[in-house]
Design a protein around this motif. Sequence first.
Motif, PDB file in Angstrom:
ATOM      1  N   THR A  74       0.835  -1.206   0.000  1.00 37.42           N
ATOM      2  CA  THR A  74       0.000   0.000   0.000  1.00 37.42           C
ATOM      3  C   THR A  74       0.868   1.254   0.000  1.00 37.42           C
ATOM      4  N   LEU A  75       1.880   1.280   0.874  1.00 36.12           N
ATOM      5  CA  LEU A  75       2.712   2.486   0.956  1.00 36.12           C
ATOM      6  C   LEU A  75       3.481   2.712  -0.345  1.00 36.12           C
ATOM      7  N   VAL A  76       3.977   1.625  -0.959  1.00 35.69           N
ATOM      8  CA  VAL A  76       4.693   1.774  -2.233  1.00 35.69           C
ATOM      9  C   VAL A  76       3.760   2.358  -3.297  1.00 35.69           C
ATOM     10  N   ILE A  77       2.554   1.776  -3.389  1.00 34.05           N
ATOM     11  CA  ILE A  77       1.587   2.255  -4.383  1.00 34.05           C
ATOM     12  C   ILE A  77       1.227   3.718  -4.123  1.00 34.05           C
ATOM     13  N   VAL A  78       0.928   4.036  -2.864  1.00 36.43           N
ATOM     14  CA  VAL A  78       0.509   5.398  -2.517  1.00 36.43           C
ATOM     15  C   VAL A  78       1.622   6.402  -2.844  1.00 36.43           C
ATOM     16  N   LEU A  79       2.866   6.066  -2.493  1.00 34.87           N
ATOM     17  CA  LEU A  79       3.944   7.033  -2.740  1.00 34.87           C
ATOM     18  C   LEU A  79       4.193   7.249  -4.235  1.00 34.87           C
ATOM     19  N   PHE A  80       4.238   6.156  -5.009  1.00 32.55           N
ATOM     20  CA  PHE A  80       4.442   6.326  -6.458  1.00 32.55           C
ATOM     21  C   PHE A  80       3.289   7.127  -7.080  1.00 32.55           C
ATOM     22  N   TYR A  81       2.071   6.805  -6.657  1.00 30.16           N
ATOM     23  CA  TYR A  81       0.916   7.484  -7.224  1.00 30.16           C
ATOM     24  C   TYR A  81       0.927   8.961  -6.822  1.00 30.16           C
ATOM     25  N   LEU A  82       1.332   9.212  -5.571  1.00 33.18           N
ATOM     26  CA  LEU A  82       1.393  10.602  -5.108  1.00 33.18           C
ATOM     27  C   LEU A  82       2.437  11.401  -5.874  1.00 33.18           C
ATOM     28  N   ILE A  83       3.592  10.773  -6.170  1.00 33.71           N
ATOM     29  CA  ILE A  83       4.611  11.497  -6.947  1.00 33.71           C
ATOM     30  C   ILE A  83       4.005  11.927  -8.278  1.00 33.71           C
ATOM     31  N   ALA A  84       3.369  10.953  -8.961  1.00 35.24           N
ATOM     32  CA  ALA A  84       2.777  11.268 -10.264  1.00 35.24           C
ATOM     33  C   ALA A  84       1.757  12.398 -10.133  1.00 35.24           C
ATOM     34  N   GLN A  85       0.910  12.326  -9.089  1.00 34.30           N
ATOM     35  CA  GLN A  85      -0.133  13.343  -8.930  1.00 34.30           C
ATOM     36  C   GLN A  85       0.456  14.698  -8.530  1.00 34.30           C
ATOM     37  N   MET A  86       1.439  14.693  -7.620  1.00 32.52           N
ATOM     38  CA  MET A  86       1.992  15.956  -7.125  1.00 32.52           C
ATOM     39  C   MET A  86       2.727  16.702  -8.237  1.00 32.52           C
ATOM     40  N   VAL A  87       3.544  15.982  -9.002  1.00 31.50           N
ATOM     41  CA  VAL A  87       4.287  16.655 -10.073  1.00 31.50           C
ATOM     42  C   VAL A  87       3.295  17.228 -11.089  1.00 31.50           C
ATOM     43  N   GLY A  88       2.287  16.424 -11.443  1.00 28.69           N
ATOM     44  CA  GLY A  88       1.257  16.912 -12.361  1.00 28.69           C
ATOM     45  C   GLY A  88       0.547  18.125 -11.784  1.00 28.69           C
ATOM     46  N   ALA A  89       0.210  18.036 -10.496  1.00 31.85           N
ATOM     47  CA  ALA A  89      -0.512  19.132  -9.843  1.00 31.85           C
ATOM     48  C   ALA A  89       0.317  20.407  -9.840  1.00 31.85           C
ATOM     49  N   GLY A  90       1.604  20.275  -9.487  1.00 34.03           N
ATOM     50  CA  GLY A  90       2.478  21.446  -9.433  1.00 34.03           C
ATOM     51  C   GLY A  90       2.549  22.149 -10.777  1.00 34.03           C
ATOM     52  N   LYS A  91       2.756  21.360 -11.827  1.00 35.58           N
ATOM     53  CA  LYS A  91       2.881  21.959 -13.163  1.00 35.58           C
ATOM     54  C   LYS A  91       1.562  22.587 -13.605  1.00 35.58           C
ATOM     55  N   LEU A  92       0.482  21.872 -13.289  1.00 36.18           N
ATOM     56  CA  LEU A  92      -0.843  22.340 -13.691  1.00 36.18           C
ATOM     57  C   LEU A  92      -1.179  23.672 -13.033  1.00 36.18           C
ATOM     58  N   ILE A  93      -0.947  23.745 -11.724  1.00 31.99           N
ATOM     59  CA  ILE A  93      -1.300  24.970 -11.000  1.00 31.99           C
ATOM     60  C   ILE A  93      -0.380  26.108 -11.436  1.00 31.99           C
ATOM     61  N   GLU A  94       0.865  25.753 -11.704  1.00 34.65           N
ATOM     62  CA  GLU A  94       1.800  26.738 -12.243  1.00 34.65           C
ATOM     63  C   GLU A  94       1.204  27.360 -13.514  1.00 34.65           C
ATOM     64  N   LEU A  95       0.664  26.478 -14.360  1.00 27.66           N
ATOM     65  CA  LEU A  95       0.102  26.959 -15.623  1.00 27.66           C
ATOM     66  C   LEU A  95      -1.219  27.698 -15.438  1.00 27.66           C
ATOM     67  N   ILE A  96      -2.117  27.121 -14.625  1.00 18.89           N
ATOM     68  CA  ILE A  96      -3.458  27.696 -14.517  1.00 18.89           C
ATOM     69  C   ILE A  96      -3.444  29.007 -13.738  1.00 18.89           C
ATOM     70  N   PHE A  97      -2.793  28.979 -12.577  1.00 21.99           N
ATOM     71  CA  PHE A  97      -2.900  30.127 -11.686  1.00 21.99           C
ATOM     72  C   PHE A  97      -1.662  31.008 -11.718  1.00 21.99           C
ATOM     73  N   GLY A  98      -0.638  30.596 -12.440  1.00 22.22           N
ATOM     74  CA  GLY A  98       0.582  31.381 -12.469  1.00 22.22           C
ATOM     75  C   GLY A  98       1.369  31.313 -11.162  1.00 22.22           C
ATOM     76  N   LEU A  99       1.052  30.331 -10.283  1.00 14.97           N
ATOM     77  CA  LEU A  99       1.822  30.180  -9.047  1.00 14.97           C
ATOM     78  C   LEU A  99       3.140  29.482  -9.356  1.00 14.97           C
ATOM     79  N   PRO A 100       4.212  29.819  -8.595  1.00 12.69           N
ATOM     80  CA  PRO A 100       5.448  29.064  -8.774  1.00 12.69           C
ATOM     81  C   PRO A 100       5.244  27.603  -8.367  1.00 12.69           C
ATOM     82  N   TYR A 101       6.040  26.707  -8.960  1.00 17.62           N
ATOM     83  CA  TYR A 101       5.904  25.269  -8.730  1.00 17.62           C
ATOM     84  C   TYR A 101       5.930  24.907  -7.240  1.00 17.62           C
ATOM     85  N   TYR A 102       6.906  25.443  -6.492  1.00 19.03           N
ATOM     86  CA  TYR A 102       7.030  25.100  -5.071  1.00 19.03           C
ATOM     87  C   TYR A 102       5.802  25.507  -4.288  1.00 19.03           C
ATOM     88  N   ALA A 103       5.292  26.715  -4.577  1.00 21.94           N
ATOM     89  CA  ALA A 103       4.108  27.191  -3.874  1.00 21.94           C
ATOM     90  C   ALA A 103       2.924  26.285  -4.172  1.00 21.94           C
TER      91      ALA A 103
END
Lengths: 555, 99
Positions: free
Chosen positions: A157-186
């Motif tokens: 479970t932890l392996v699946i959750v962490l890999f899936y979270l990486i995929a989601q977080m990186v996607g989320a960071g880039k997406l929000i960067e694009l949509i809202f103009g926020l920096p990736y870290y923020a």
Amino acid sequence: MIRCLLLAFMATCFLTNGAAADALTGPTSRQSLNPVAIAMFLSFVAVSLGITFWAARRGTRTASDFYAAGGGLSGFQNGLAIAGDYTSAATFLGVTALIYTSGYDGMIYAIGFLVGFPMILFLIAEPLRNLGRYTFADVVAFRLSEVPVRIIAGVNTLVIVLFYLIAQMVGAGKLIELIFGLPYYAAIGVVGLLMMAYVAFGGMLATTWVQIIKAVLLLSGSVLMSILILSHFGFNLEALFSRAVELHPKGQAIMAPGGLVRDPVSAISLGTALIFGTAGLPHILMRFFTVGDARQARLSVLVATGFITVFYTLLFVLGFGAIALVSGDPAFKDAAGNLIGGTNMVALHLADQLGGSLLLGFISAVAFATILAVVSGLTLAGASAASHDLYARVIRRGQASEREEVLVSKGAAVAISLAAMGLGILFENQNIAFMVGLVFAIAASANFPIIFLSIAWRGLTTRGAVMGSLAGLILALVLVALSPGVWTATFKLGPAPFPYDNPALFSLPLAFFTTWLVSRFDRSKEAVGVRFAFDAQHVAAQTGFDRPRAPAIHH
Amino acid sequence: MDTERIAGHALFRRLAFERRCLGGVLAFAMAAVYFAYILTIALRPSLLGVPVHANSVVTWGIVVGAALLSFGFVLTAIYVLVANTRLDALSRHLQETLQ
């Protein structure tokens, strides 16, 4: 505590708004701040934190409240929440973008992610509901020896959750960067803090409502956009397709399979991972413990499948609508003729084209809500495995009080959120395209065989389950490391030793075979008892009569 | 609850058997149709590029894809319908006989 968090969050928002204004002058950020998007996003955050506050006050002190929302959700609510848990922003924007660039291939992709759902119901949902309480490990541990199977299930479970979270977080960071103009870290910080708040304070109840609201928003957004698209073509699908074929550089070829599926082995392997992997995803499986009985569990799958089917079908209208309405408009292209912000932004440009900044703002907020709902579900699943399976049942051998277990779970939710933020930043510029496929392959090879066999096969023993699951997990990880996606694309080590991108075609049969072989030749005394206990489990699984007698008894 | 008595009961065996058959048949149908679709794309993609009729841009691939998307939902609905009527009735009957 909630109020503090809200204040801290508001502060982050203002800070990041300032920082974003900075970024606007930079060459990388191409999206100007949209006040409607920000307002809608803030109202979503306010509503969701309000729900978290309400859920926290209603009580998250007992384990049943925290993990399973007290087990009192209706099948319809749970079905919507499952749909909200499963449909990610990556699918929403990614499938639309895939159809925009390659046409028909987007449909192949969408179908793959849908077929696994009915399989959960046909193969495991009812026994799962009748045997388990909080995590799928409860089901496997019903008659097998608890400590070893919970360790392996918890680790999977932890392996699946962490890999899936990486995929989601990186996607989320880039997406929000694009949509809202926020920096990736923020962006990563905002997502991480919000998911931490939902899960740690509101548990399953808050997570469920975030997912339900997101599911309703996402479906209404796609329905609205589809109606607007079709209204441009007199509600005639043929007219929409003709216009798309006329405008697309590939012409009629977008109406037929293109380059997504090339060799049959890769295609079957990915298909195996998708069709059996969904029934091994811990965050989806744990949702079945939030309903009252097997009948509600069935209804959950029906509602979830219906919702996801409609959503994916609408994505097809959206993708072709984008070709017909966005691709010909120079307002959405940069000087080089490429789509502003990359093709993943095409769904948002389409919203802009159809309904101006109001619809653009709404769809941006919906995409953000979508991200939050998915990462919260994953965090909760990881926290439950850490506290219920690993801490309470393995480390404390069932001696931990319920209060203590819930506290550990909240701590684990905080730790997982922090880890997700850290990994999200670490993997910012890595090629992570292989990760979702890997997650499904691990779920299909390490989780699905032992869940299915523990329900269906009298002969399964503890050793067989542990060895089979371990074999599936290790082979899936090794083959992915040797595959073109990681070996060649990520580590740049030249031609890949394992030529296929997905390992499931090999790792799933190996897991089944190992489980069978080891169980078959298990002559231990324990194995005799486990086989003997099958009848009692079978009766409980099929009838649910025994339901209140739980495997986890707290003294 | 006397699990041994239930496990050997004819009604219980009937219930378990029917649920397993229902799930097994539907799971097989779903997997077979999906893999047939994937194999068609991998081996004979041109089949899916044929227009549904001469003057149309819509291909059989679109029709088959949309049909496959609905197929999963239809199978799910069949399962729910049979389980809610036939299997739940068997289960109630079993419970009554045991009391």
